[in-house]
Design a protein around this motif. Structure first.
Motif, short mmCIF file in Angstrom:
data_model
loop_
_atom_site.label_atom_id
_atom_site.label_comp_id
_atom_site.label_asym_id
_atom_site.label_seq_id
_atom_site.Cartn_x
_atom_site.Cartn_y
_atom_site.Cartn_z
N CYS A 1 13.68 -0.51 8.60
CA CYS A 1 15.08 -0.96 7.99
C CYS A 1 15.00 -0.42 6.46
N VAL A 2 16.14 0.20 6.03
CA VAL A 2 16.21 0.81 4.55
C VAL A 2 17.80 0.34 4.27
N HIS A 3 17.55 0.14 2.67
CA HIS A 3 18.72 -0.48 2.13
C HIS A 3 19.73 0.54 1.62
N ARG A 4 20.96 0.34 2.01
CA ARG A 4 22.11 1.26 1.47
C ARG A 4 22.05 1.11 0.03
N HIS A 5 21.73 0.17 -0.75
CA HIS A 5 21.64 0.09 -1.96
C HIS A 5 21.06 1.54 -2.82
N TRP A 6 20.00 1.92 -2.14
CA TRP A 6 19.16 3.11 -2.63
C TRP A 6 19.68 4.05 -2.20
N MET A 7 21.00 4.39 -1.46
CA MET A 7 21.53 5.55 -1.12
C MET A 7 22.50 6.33 -1.95
N GLN A 8 22.29 7.54 -2.17
CA GLN A 8 23.41 8.37 -2.79
C GLN A 8 23.49 9.51 -1.99
N CYS A 9 24.92 9.63 -1.61
CA CYS A 9 25.03 10.57 -0.59
C CYS A 9 24.15 10.28 0.67
N PHE A 10 23.58 11.36 0.95
CA PHE A 10 22.70 11.32 2.15
C PHE A 10 21.21 11.22 1.68
N GLU A 11 21.11 10.98 0.46
CA GLU A 11 19.54 11.07 -0.12
C GLU A 11 19.16 9.42 -0.43
N TYR A 12 17.97 9.19 -0.18
CA TYR A 12 17.46 7.73 -0.11
C TYR A 12 16.27 7.85 -1.22
N CYS A 13 16.53 7.04 -2.03
CA CYS A 13 15.22 6.83 -3.06
C CYS A 13 14.91 5.43 -3.30
N ASP A 14 13.88 4.83 -2.84
CA ASP A 14 13.59 3.45 -3.03
C ASP A 14 12.57 3.38 -4.20
N PRO A 15 12.77 2.97 -5.54
CA PRO A 15 11.76 2.93 -6.53
C PRO A 15 10.67 1.88 -6.45
N GLY A 16 10.86 1.02 -5.29
CA GLY A 16 9.78 -0.07 -5.28
C GLY A 16 8.49 0.15 -4.25
N TYR A 17 8.49 1.51 -4.19
CA TYR A 17 7.09 2.03 -3.48
C TYR A 17 5.87 1.63 -4.27
N ILE A 18 5.06 1.30 -3.54
CA ILE A 18 3.65 0.78 -4.28
C ILE A 18 2.61 1.35 -3.40
N GLU A 19 1.98 2.49 -3.90
CA GLU A 19 1.07 3.35 -3.27
C GLU A 19 -0.08 2.30 -3.17
N GLY A 20 -0.76 2.43 -2.04
CA GLY A 20 -2.11 1.61 -1.71
C GLY A 20 -1.61 0.06 -0.93
N SER A 21 -0.49 -0.19 -0.97
CA SER A 21 -0.04 -1.42 -0.51
C SER A 21 -0.04 -1.38 1.02
N GLU A 22 -0.55 -2.25 1.75
CA GLU A 22 -0.76 -2.08 3.31
C GLU A 22 0.70 -2.24 3.83
N LYS A 23 1.70 -3.08 3.14
CA LYS A 23 3.04 -3.09 3.90
C LYS A 23 3.45 -1.79 3.80
N TRP A 24 3.83 -1.24 2.62
CA TRP A 24 4.36 0.04 2.24
C TRP A 24 3.84 1.10 3.27
N SER A 25 2.35 1.23 3.51
CA SER A 25 1.70 2.28 4.26
C SER A 25 2.18 2.22 5.54
N GLU A 26 2.28 1.11 6.20
CA GLU A 26 2.77 0.51 7.58
C GLU A 26 4.38 1.17 7.52
N PHE A 27 4.81 0.78 6.65
CA PHE A 27 6.26 1.15 6.60
C PHE A 27 6.76 2.90 6.52
N VAL A 28 5.88 3.37 5.40
CA VAL A 28 5.99 4.98 5.35
C VAL A 28 5.42 5.61 6.55
N SER A 29 4.35 5.08 7.15
CA SER A 29 3.80 5.85 8.11
C SER A 29 5.08 5.56 9.47
N ALA A 30 5.62 4.52 9.71
CA ALA A 30 6.70 4.23 10.71
C ALA A 30 7.73 5.31 10.53
#
Length: 112
Positions: A24-53
C-alpha cells in the motif's frame, strides 16, 4: 471497471485484493503519476520487504490517508489509513537518497 475489495490490517504496509497481498502506498506522496516517499530507510528490514514486493509484483494499492505530524520519523509524518482507492501497475522503481520513487503506469481496478 468493476470495484474490488481490499482487506488490510491496522499497522500493516500491505493489504489483500483477491487473496493477493499487495503493498500500500500513500496518495499524499503522489504528484501526477509520480510517487516519491521520502521516508525510505536503507537497510531497514520493513522497507526492504516493502520495496522487494513492489519490484516483484509491479503493482501497488493507492490509499487515502490522514497525515499525522511525527517529527521523529524521517519523512516527518505517519499516516492513518482512511480507505483504498485503486490497484495500479508501476514502472521505474528506484530507491535513492530522496526516497522510494516509481511511476503509476496503469489503473488496474478501483477498490471499495
Amino acid at each position: 471497471m468493476a470495484k474490488k475489495k481490499a482487506i488490510g490490517e491496522r499497522g500493516s504496509w500491505f493489504a489483500s485484493v483477491d487473496d493477493e497481498r499487495l503493498p500500500c502506498v500513500h496518495r499524499h506522496w503522489m504528484q501526477c503519476f509520480e510517487y516519491c516517499d521520502p521516508g525510505y530507510i536503507e537497510g531497514s528490514e520493513k522497507w526492504s520487504e516493502f520495496v522487494s514486493a513492489i519490484e516483484r509484483c509491479k503493482r501497488v494499492i493507492l490509499t487515502n490517508d490522514k497525515p499525522i505530524a511525527a517529527p521523529s520519523e524521517k519523512a516527518g509524518v505517519t499516516f492513518e489509513r482512511l480507505g483504498y482507492i485503486a490497484v495500479f501497475a508501476v514502472d521505474d522503481v528506484i530507491v535513492d537518497d530522496s526516497g522510494l520513487k516509481f511511476r503509476l503506469s496503469e489503473r488496474i481496478c478501483d477498490l471499495i
